[in-house]
Design a protein around this motif. Structure first.
Motif, PDB file in Angstrom:
ATOM      1  N   ASP A  59       4.262  14.307  13.072  1.00 26.00           N
ATOM      2  CA  ASP A  59       5.562  15.014  13.011  1.00 26.00           C
ATOM      3  C   ASP A  59       6.471  14.422  14.029  1.00 26.00           C
ATOM      4  N   LYS A  60       6.177  13.521  14.738  1.00 22.85           N
ATOM      5  CA  LYS A  60       6.925  12.911  15.758  1.00 22.85           C
ATOM      6  C   LYS A  60       6.894  11.386  15.605  1.00 22.85           C
ATOM      7  N   PRO A  61       8.047  11.074  16.185  1.00 24.26           N
ATOM      8  CA  PRO A  61       8.062   9.384  16.285  1.00 24.26           C
ATOM      9  C   PRO A  61       7.171   8.807  17.323  1.00 24.26           C
ATOM     10  N   PRO A  62       6.569   7.601  17.210  1.00 30.90           N
ATOM     11  CA  PRO A  62       6.884   6.670  16.145  1.00 30.90           C
ATOM     12  C   PRO A  62       6.030   6.809  15.009  1.00 30.90           C
ATOM     13  N   ALA A  63       5.042   7.522  15.184  1.00 37.01           N
ATOM     14  CA  ALA A  63       3.792   7.566  14.092  1.00 37.01           C
ATOM     15  C   ALA A  63       4.506   8.158  12.848  1.00 37.01           C
ATOM     16  N   ASN A  64       5.363   9.287  12.841  1.00 38.83           N
ATOM     17  CA  ASN A  64       5.839   9.583  11.493  1.00 38.83           C
ATOM     18  C   ASN A  64       6.782   8.597  10.975  1.00 38.83           C
ATOM     19  N   LYS A  65       7.545   7.812  11.582  1.00 46.11           N
ATOM     20  CA  LYS A  65       8.244   6.852  10.906  1.00 46.11           C
ATOM     21  C   LYS A  65       7.500   5.616  10.271  1.00 46.11           C
ATOM     22  N   LEU A  66       6.346   5.531  11.054  1.00 41.74           N
ATOM     23  CA  LEU A  66       5.516   4.344  10.350  1.00 41.74           C
ATOM     24  C   LEU A  66       4.771   4.816   9.082  1.00 41.74           C
ATOM     25  N   LEU A  67       4.290   5.899   9.058  1.00 40.93           N
ATOM     26  CA  LEU A  67       3.538   6.690   8.067  1.00 40.93           C
ATOM     27  C   LEU A  67       4.012   7.026   6.777  1.00 40.93           C
ATOM     28  N   ALA A  68       5.247   7.789   7.195  1.00 46.27           N
ATOM     29  CA  ALA A  68       5.833   8.452   5.951  1.00 46.27           C
ATOM     30  C   ALA A  68       6.402   7.594   4.671  1.00 46.27           C
ATOM     31  N   PRO A  69       6.712   6.376   4.898  1.00 49.12           N
ATOM     32  CA  PRO A  69       7.194   5.589   3.732  1.00 49.12           C
ATOM     33  C   PRO A  69       5.741   5.256   2.855  1.00 49.12           C
ATOM     34  N   GLY A  70       4.769   5.245   3.305  1.00 48.71           N
ATOM     35  CA  GLY A  70       3.495   4.800   2.572  1.00 48.71           C
ATOM     36  C   GLY A  70       3.012   6.199   1.685  1.00 48.71           C
ATOM     37  N   ALA A  71       2.960   7.214   2.556  1.00 51.33           N
ATOM     38  CA  ALA A  71       2.807   8.447   2.039  1.00 51.33           C
ATOM     39  C   ALA A  71       3.859   9.018   0.892  1.00 51.33           C
ATOM     40  N   GLY A  72       5.015   8.607   0.890  1.00 51.14           N
ATOM     41  CA  GLY A  72       6.078   8.722   0.256  1.00 51.14           C
ATOM     42  C   GLY A  72       5.973   7.817  -0.978  1.00 51.14           C
ATOM     43  N   LEU A  73       5.293   6.967  -0.928  1.00 47.38           N
ATOM     44  CA  LEU A  73       5.269   5.983  -2.260  1.00 47.38           C
ATOM     45  C   LEU A  73       4.053   6.547  -3.008  1.00 47.38           C
ATOM     46  N   VAL A  74       3.006   6.762  -2.478  1.00 48.48           N
ATOM     47  CA  VAL A  74       1.967   7.444  -3.110  1.00 48.48           C
ATOM     48  C   VAL A  74       2.290   8.734  -3.720  1.00 48.48           C
ATOM     49  N   ASP A  75       3.077   9.766  -3.001  1.00 49.57           N
ATOM     50  CA  ASP A  75       3.305  10.985  -3.586  1.00 49.57           C
ATOM     51  C   ASP A  75       4.315  10.686  -4.748  1.00 49.57           C
ATOM     52  N   ARG A  76       5.141   9.896  -4.940  1.00 52.09           N
ATOM     53  CA  ARG A  76       6.243   9.509  -5.728  1.00 52.09           C
ATOM     54  C   ARG A  76       5.661   9.013  -7.122  1.00 52.09           C
ATOM     55  N   LEU A  77       4.543   8.223  -6.723  1.00 49.55           N
ATOM     56  CA  LEU A  77       3.709   7.744  -8.087  1.00 49.55           C
ATOM     57  C   LEU A  77       2.979   8.873  -8.642  1.00 49.55           C
ATOM     58  N   ARG A  78       2.044   9.601  -7.971  1.00 52.91           N
ATOM     59  CA  ARG A  78       1.568  10.816  -8.231  1.00 52.91           C
ATOM     60  C   ARG A  78       2.322  11.822  -9.051  1.00 52.91           C
ATOM     61  N   ASP A  79       3.665  12.011  -8.448  1.00 56.00           N
ATOM     62  CA  ASP A  79       4.476  12.759  -9.320  1.00 56.00           C
ATOM     63  C   ASP A  79       4.963  12.283 -10.782  1.00 56.00           C
ATOM     64  N   ALA A  80       5.316  11.152 -10.467  1.00 56.71           N
ATOM     65  CA  ALA A  80       5.509  10.331 -11.830  1.00 56.71           C
ATOM     66  C   ALA A  80       4.483  10.420 -12.983  1.00 56.71           C
ATOM     67  N   LEU A  81       3.281  10.250 -12.399  1.00 55.29           N
ATOM     68  CA  LEU A  81       2.292   9.988 -13.354  1.00 55.29           C
ATOM     69  C   LEU A  81       1.778  11.800 -13.897  1.00 55.29           C
ATOM     70  N   THR A  82       2.018  12.586 -13.104  1.00 54.12           N
ATOM     71  CA  THR A  82       1.951  13.952 -13.492  1.00 54.12           C
ATOM     72  C   THR A  82       3.032  14.745 -14.161  1.00 54.12           C
ATOM     73  N   GLY A  83       4.090  14.066 -13.794  1.00 51.91           N
ATOM     74  CA  GLY A  83       5.373  15.032 -14.315  1.00 51.91           C
ATOM     75  C   GLY A  83       5.578  16.165 -13.426  1.00 51.91           C
ATOM     76  N   ARG A  84       5.061  16.172 -12.255  1.00 58.08           N
ATOM     77  CA  ARG A  84       5.267  17.435 -11.376  1.00 58.08           C
ATOM     78  C   ARG A  84       6.843  17.400 -10.896  1.00 58.08           C
ATOM     79  N   GLY A  85       7.146  18.901 -10.994  1.00 56.80           N
ATOM     80  CA  GLY A  85       8.704  19.045 -10.774  1.00 56.80           C
ATOM     81  C   GLY A  85       9.734  19.155 -11.907  1.00 56.80           C
ATOM     82  N   LYS A  86       8.793  18.692 -13.175  1.00 55.81           N
ATOM     83  CA  LYS A  86       9.773  18.621 -14.351  1.00 55.81           C
ATOM     84  C   LYS A  86       9.411  19.614 -15.281  1.00 55.81           C
ATOM     85  N   LYS A  87      10.492  19.956 -15.926  1.00 56.01           N
ATOM     86  CA  LYS A  87      10.363  20.895 -16.914  1.00 56.01           C
ATOM     87  C   LYS A  87       9.951  20.391 -18.128  1.00 56.01           C
TER      88      LYS A  87
END
Length: 187
Positions: free
Chosen positions: A158-186
């Motif tokens: 939760d502190k730089p620089p590690a969070n700035k390096l790791l967040a984009p990769g985790a974000g990409l994986v999360d957004r793919l999972r959300d798109a595949l599962t429809g998470r957060g959509k009615k």
């Protein structure tokens, strides 16, 4: 999220969006499936918001605000508590009695955090930074939210620089999972 303006305006607008989602949850009866949809949406927004604050806002607070280290540490601790609640909530179905308990805890924790930031931290930051510095921070926060994770990762840095390096990769994986599962959509 991604509204424009300086960092304070950006984050306050995020706060209002989260409060609107909380209101939608509170306006539905227990067990209503839309409560889970809104809980997923609020989690997605809060995680992106928190990651951006941890990457850019809190380092600026440490640098510019008197007593900034203690303030930033307290805010990050608040985020950790909320993130653990969101992680626990992620595994709950809307009909589970634990869902209502956890969503209530999350609302309480986040509302307290928002009141603290808006009542204390933001005025101190505004007084300590130039308008150009606040605008620059707003741009950085908006960029960070675009690539940030959308799911809670309580053990992530939760502190730089590690969070700035790791967040984009985790974000990409999360957004793919959300798109595949429809998470957060009615439906």
């Amino acid at each position: 999220m991604g509204h424009g303006g300086n960092v304070i305006d950006e984050l306050v607008t995020d706060h209002r969006e989260v409060e609107e989602l909380f209101g939608r949850i509170e306006g539905l009866p227990p067990g209503d499936t839309n409560r889970k949809v809104y809980a997923d949406q609020v989690t997605m927004e809060l995680v992106r918001h928190s990651v951006a604050e941890e990457a850019y806002l809190y380092p600026a607070v440490r640098q510019h605000v008197a007593g900034g280290d203690a303030i930033a540490d307290k805010e990050i601790d608040d985020h950790s508590k909320a993130e653990q609640i969101m992680k626990d909530l992620e595994g709950c179905e809307v009909g589970d009695p634990e869902f209502d308990r956890l969503i209530g805890m999350l609302m309480s924790e986040v509302r307290s955090h928002i009141a603290d930031e808006e009542g204390s931290l933001f005025p101190q930051l505004r007084a300590a930074c130039t308008p150009d510095a606040l605008d620059d921070l707003g741009d950085k926060v908006r960029q960070a939210k675009k690539v940030a994770p959308t799911r809670p990762h309580p053990s992530a840095p939760d502190k730089p620089p590690a969070n700035k390096l790791l967040a984009p990769g985790a974000g990409l994986v999360d957004r793919l999972r959300d798109a595949l599962t429809g998470r957060g959509k009615k439906d």
